[in-house]
Design a protein around this motif. Structure first.
Motif, PDB file in Angstrom:
ATOM      1  N   PHE A  19      -8.675 130.055  51.807  1.00 40.39           N
ATOM      2  CA  PHE A  19      -9.291 128.779  51.451  1.00 40.39           C
ATOM      3  C   PHE A  19      -8.336 127.996  50.547  1.00 40.39           C
ATOM      4  O   PHE A  19      -8.576 127.808  49.353  1.00 40.39           O
ATOM      5  CB  PHE A  19     -10.611 129.063  50.748  1.00 40.39           C
ATOM      6  N   THR A  20      -7.225 127.556  51.112  1.00 44.20           N
ATOM      7  CA  THR A  20      -6.170 126.926  50.322  1.00 44.20           C
ATOM      8  C   THR A  20      -5.695 125.637  50.991  1.00 44.20           C
ATOM      9  O   THR A  20      -6.030 125.347  52.139  1.00 44.20           O
ATOM     10  CB  THR A  20      -4.955 127.866  50.162  1.00 44.20           C
ATOM     11  N   MET A  21      -4.871 124.887  50.269  1.00 44.64           N
ATOM     12  CA  MET A  21      -4.347 123.617  50.761  1.00 44.64           C
ATOM     13  C   MET A  21      -2.920 123.730  51.275  1.00 44.64           C
ATOM     14  O   MET A  21      -2.315 122.729  51.663  1.00 44.64           O
ATOM     15  CB  MET A  21      -4.371 122.570  49.637  1.00 44.64           C
ATOM     16  N   GLU A  22      -2.371 124.924  51.282  1.00 46.55           N
ATOM     17  CA  GLU A  22      -0.950 125.096  51.558  1.00 46.55           C
ATOM     18  C   GLU A  22      -0.521 124.524  52.898  1.00 46.55           C
ATOM     19  O   GLU A  22       0.602 124.053  53.062  1.00 46.55           O
ATOM     20  CB  GLU A  22      -0.578 126.584  51.487  1.00 46.55           C
ATOM     21  N   HIS A  23      -1.392 124.572  53.889  1.00 46.51           N
ATOM     22  CA  HIS A  23      -1.014 124.158  55.245  1.00 46.51           C
ATOM     23  C   HIS A  23      -1.244 122.678  55.511  1.00 46.51           C
ATOM     24  O   HIS A  23      -0.939 122.197  56.607  1.00 46.51           O
ATOM     25  CB  HIS A  23      -1.811 124.975  56.273  1.00 46.51           C
ATOM     26  N   LEU A  24      -1.771 121.955  54.535  1.00 39.35           N
ATOM     27  CA  LEU A  24      -2.140 120.558  54.764  1.00 39.35           C
ATOM     28  C   LEU A  24      -0.977 119.600  54.487  1.00 39.35           C
ATOM     29  O   LEU A  24      -0.181 119.826  53.571  1.00 39.35           O
ATOM     30  CB  LEU A  24      -3.318 120.165  53.858  1.00 39.35           C
ATOM     31  N   PRO A  25      -0.899 118.501  55.248  1.00 32.98           N
ATOM     32  CA  PRO A  25       0.098 117.470  54.944  1.00 32.98           C
ATOM     33  C   PRO A  25      -0.276 116.755  53.648  1.00 32.98           C
ATOM     34  O   PRO A  25      -1.411 116.824  53.179  1.00 32.98           O
ATOM     35  CB  PRO A  25       0.015 116.524  56.147  1.00 32.98           C
ATOM     36  N   ARG A  26       0.674 116.023  53.080  1.00 37.52           N
ATOM     37  CA  ARG A  26       0.457 115.364  51.798  1.00 37.52           C
ATOM     38  C   ARG A  26      -0.187 113.992  51.920  1.00 37.52           C
ATOM     39  O   ARG A  26      -0.601 113.423  50.915  1.00 37.52           O
ATOM     40  CB  ARG A  26       1.797 115.245  51.054  1.00 37.52           C
ATOM     41  N   ASP A  27      -0.261 113.453  53.116  1.00 40.07           N
ATOM     42  CA  ASP A  27      -0.748 112.078  53.276  1.00 40.07           C
ATOM     43  C   ASP A  27      -2.232 112.033  53.613  1.00 40.07           C
ATOM     44  O   ASP A  27      -2.676 111.230  54.427  1.00 40.07           O
ATOM     45  CB  ASP A  27       0.064 111.360  54.353  1.00 40.07           C
ATOM     46  N   GLN A  28      -3.028 112.898  52.997  1.00 41.23           N
ATOM     47  CA  GLN A  28      -4.443 112.999  53.298  1.00 41.23           C
ATOM     48  C   GLN A  28      -5.291 112.748  52.051  1.00 41.23           C
ATOM     49  O   GLN A  28      -4.837 112.947  50.920  1.00 41.23           O
ATOM     50  CB  GLN A  28      -4.774 114.395  53.836  1.00 41.23           C
ATOM     51  N   HIS A  29      -6.524 112.310  52.287  1.00 44.84           N
ATOM     52  CA  HIS A  29      -7.527 112.263  51.228  1.00 44.84           C
ATOM     53  C   HIS A  29      -8.215 113.628  51.210  1.00 44.84           C
ATOM     54  O   HIS A  29      -8.711 114.088  52.240  1.00 44.84           O
ATOM     55  CB  HIS A  29      -8.561 111.176  51.503  1.00 44.84           C
ATOM     56  N   GLN A  41      -9.519 115.439  54.618  1.00 41.66           N
ATOM     57  CA  GLN A  41      -9.706 116.883  54.733  1.00 41.66           C
ATOM     58  C   GLN A  41     -10.849 117.271  53.807  1.00 41.66           C
ATOM     59  O   GLN A  41     -10.811 116.978  52.615  1.00 41.66           O
ATOM     60  CB  GLN A  41      -8.430 117.632  54.327  1.00 41.66           C
ATOM     61  N   VAL A  42     -11.872 117.931  54.352  1.00 44.60           N
ATOM     62  CA  VAL A  42     -13.069 118.239  53.575  1.00 44.60           C
ATOM     63  C   VAL A  42     -13.151 119.747  53.322  1.00 44.60           C
ATOM     64  O   VAL A  42     -13.096 120.548  54.255  1.00 44.60           O
ATOM     65  CB  VAL A  42     -14.337 117.756  54.298  1.00 44.60           C
ATOM     66  N   PHE A  43     -13.304 120.115  52.049  1.00 43.94           N
ATOM     67  CA  PHE A  43     -13.456 121.509  51.644  1.00 43.94           C
ATOM     68  C   PHE A  43     -14.884 121.724  51.154  1.00 43.94           C
ATOM     69  O   PHE A  43     -15.401 120.943  50.349  1.00 43.94           O
ATOM     70  CB  PHE A  43     -12.472 121.860  50.527  1.00 43.94           C
ATOM     71  N   LEU A  44     -15.531 122.792  51.625  1.00 43.30           N
ATOM     72  CA  LEU A  44     -16.920 123.090  51.289  1.00 43.30           C
ATOM     73  C   LEU A  44     -17.017 124.458  50.626  1.00 43.30           C
ATOM     74  O   LEU A  44     -16.445 125.433  51.122  1.00 43.30           O
ATOM     75  CB  LEU A  44     -17.791 123.095  52.545  1.00 43.30           C
ATOM     76  N   ASP A  85      -5.685 122.044  63.711  1.00 43.95           N
ATOM     77  CA  ASP A  85      -5.760 120.645  63.290  1.00 43.95           C
ATOM     78  C   ASP A  85      -7.140 120.276  62.748  1.00 43.95           C
ATOM     79  O   ASP A  85      -7.400 119.101  62.457  1.00 43.95           O
ATOM     80  CB  ASP A  85      -5.416 119.720  64.468  1.00 43.95           C
ATOM     81  N   GLY A  86      -8.020 121.248  62.592  1.00 45.37           N
ATOM     82  CA  GLY A  86      -9.350 120.975  62.062  1.00 45.37           C
ATOM     83  C   GLY A  86      -9.293 120.450  60.640  1.00 45.37           C
ATOM     84  O   GLY A  86      -8.350 120.753  59.885  1.00 45.37           O
ATOM     85  N   ASN A  87     -10.300 119.666  60.254  1.00 50.59           N
ATOM     86  CA  ASN A  87     -10.271 119.047  58.934  1.00 50.59           C
ATOM     87  C   ASN A  87     -11.505 119.370  58.087  1.00 50.59           C
ATOM     88  O   ASN A  87     -11.772 118.710  57.097  1.00 50.59           O
ATOM     89  CB  ASN A  87     -10.090 117.529  59.048  1.00 50.59           C
ATOM     90  N   ILE A  88     -12.262 120.404  58.480  1.00 50.68           N
ATOM     91  CA  ILE A  88     -13.330 120.957  57.635  1.00 50.68           C
ATOM     92  C   ILE A  88     -12.923 122.385  57.283  1.00 50.68           C
ATOM     93  O   ILE A  88     -12.590 123.181  58.171  1.00 50.68           O
ATOM     94  CB  ILE A  88     -14.693 120.998  58.347  1.00 50.68           C
ATOM     95  N   HIS A  89     -12.956 122.709  55.999  1.00 55.90           N
ATOM     96  CA  HIS A  89     -12.499 124.018  55.543  1.00 55.90           C
ATOM     97  C   HIS A  89     -13.588 124.657  54.686  1.00 55.90           C
ATOM     98  O   HIS A  89     -14.111 124.028  53.780  1.00 55.90           O
ATOM     99  CB  HIS A  89     -11.220 123.876  54.700  1.00 55.90           C
TER     100      HIS A  89
END
Length: 273
Positions: free
Chosen positions: A118-128, A232-235, A264-268
């Motif tokens: 449950f981390t942000m390591e794989h996400l691009p930087r240009d996201q909300h 990108q939404v984290f729950l 490429d999913g954006n719910i975590h």
């Protein structure tokens, strides 16, 4: 307590702050060396021996009858002296009353390695980044915020936190201070049981976290649209909340992240209960 159990303790409580009669922050440090490395969003495993009449069995080799539980880490990885945990008292729970009883100086067992995807390591930087939590589910998002803030890791970072009463909004003062200092951070607290009556000075949202992602409310408080193109939404928190929000977001075009099947999913989310 059984001396054999105490001999297995490898960590101790080095700090405790009681926020309410049912919420506290506990800091745990290894007996030797620094706190283990981890990524923001990961969890540590804590262990305590059961009472003599407890019957639950643990399969962890070498720890006898210890009960083991995962706890999300609230502190950032840069804090090497201890790991911080946000703890709620569940009086009829099996483990948390034992955790709740710990005071500064008390011993316990802490796993040598932190885990979790449950981390942000794989996400691009240009996201909300939009984090949605209930209760102590806020913990991993505090770790993420305090670690990545100031590193151009996001366009914006929105913290939506739901509790029953406003007094249960742990880390509220810290979050309000961060918002005042960092224009990329938004904080949207909502309380489901805060009375709406004369004399009550709560001016935030009322209702469950679902109310915070209603289109009008989200745009007003976050300053952006909740758009799958760049959010990108984290729950984290109550499993029913996760299920409900996930269903809502699917209707809006979001998809759930899966490392292999949907990278490429954006719910975590990561369910601990």
């Amino acid at each position: 307590m059984n001396p054999a159990d105490e001999a297995l303790f490898n960590a101790k409580v080095v700090g405790r702050e009681d926020l309410t009669p049912e919420l506290c922050v506990i800091r745990v440090a290894p007996e030797k060396g620094e706190a283990p490395d981890f990524l923001p969003g990961q969890y540590a495993t804590l262990g305590l021996p059961p009472a003599e009449d407890d019957t639950e069995q643990q399969a962890k080799k070498g720890l006898g009858r210890f009960w083991l539980r995962p706890y999300s880490i609230a502190s950032p990885p840069s804090e090497r002296r201890f790991l911080e945990f946000y703890v709620a008292l569940v009086e009829d729970g099996a483990f948390t009353p034992k955790m709740w009883a710990l005071q500064e100086g008390d011993g316990l067992w802490m796993g040598p390695k932190c885990k979790g995807t449950f981390t942000m390591e794989h996400l691009p930087r240009d996201q909300h980044i939009v984090t949605i939590s209930t209760g102590t589910g806020l913990a991993p998002f505090m770790s993420m915020l305090n670690h990545y803030r100031g590193q151009d890791r996001w366009k914006t970072y929105t913290v939506i936190h739901g509790t029953r009463k406003c007094n249960d909004l742990g880390y509220r003062r810290e979050l309000e201070a961060v918002v005042g200092d960092d224009p990329t951070v938004r904080y949207i607290p909502t309380c489901s049981r805060e009375p709406d009556e004369p004399g009550n000075d709560w001016k935030g949202l009322r209702g469950r976290v679902n109310v915070a992602i209603e289109t009008k409310n989200f745009r007003q408080f976050a300053g952006i649209d909740l758009d799958p193109a760049d959010c990108q939404v984290f729950l984290c928190g109550n499993p029913q909340m996760i299920e409900d929000i996930e269903h809502d977001l699917h209707q809006r075009g979001f998809t759930t992240y899966q490392k292999k099947n949907n990278p490429d999913g954006n719910i975590h989310h990561e369910k601990y209960w």
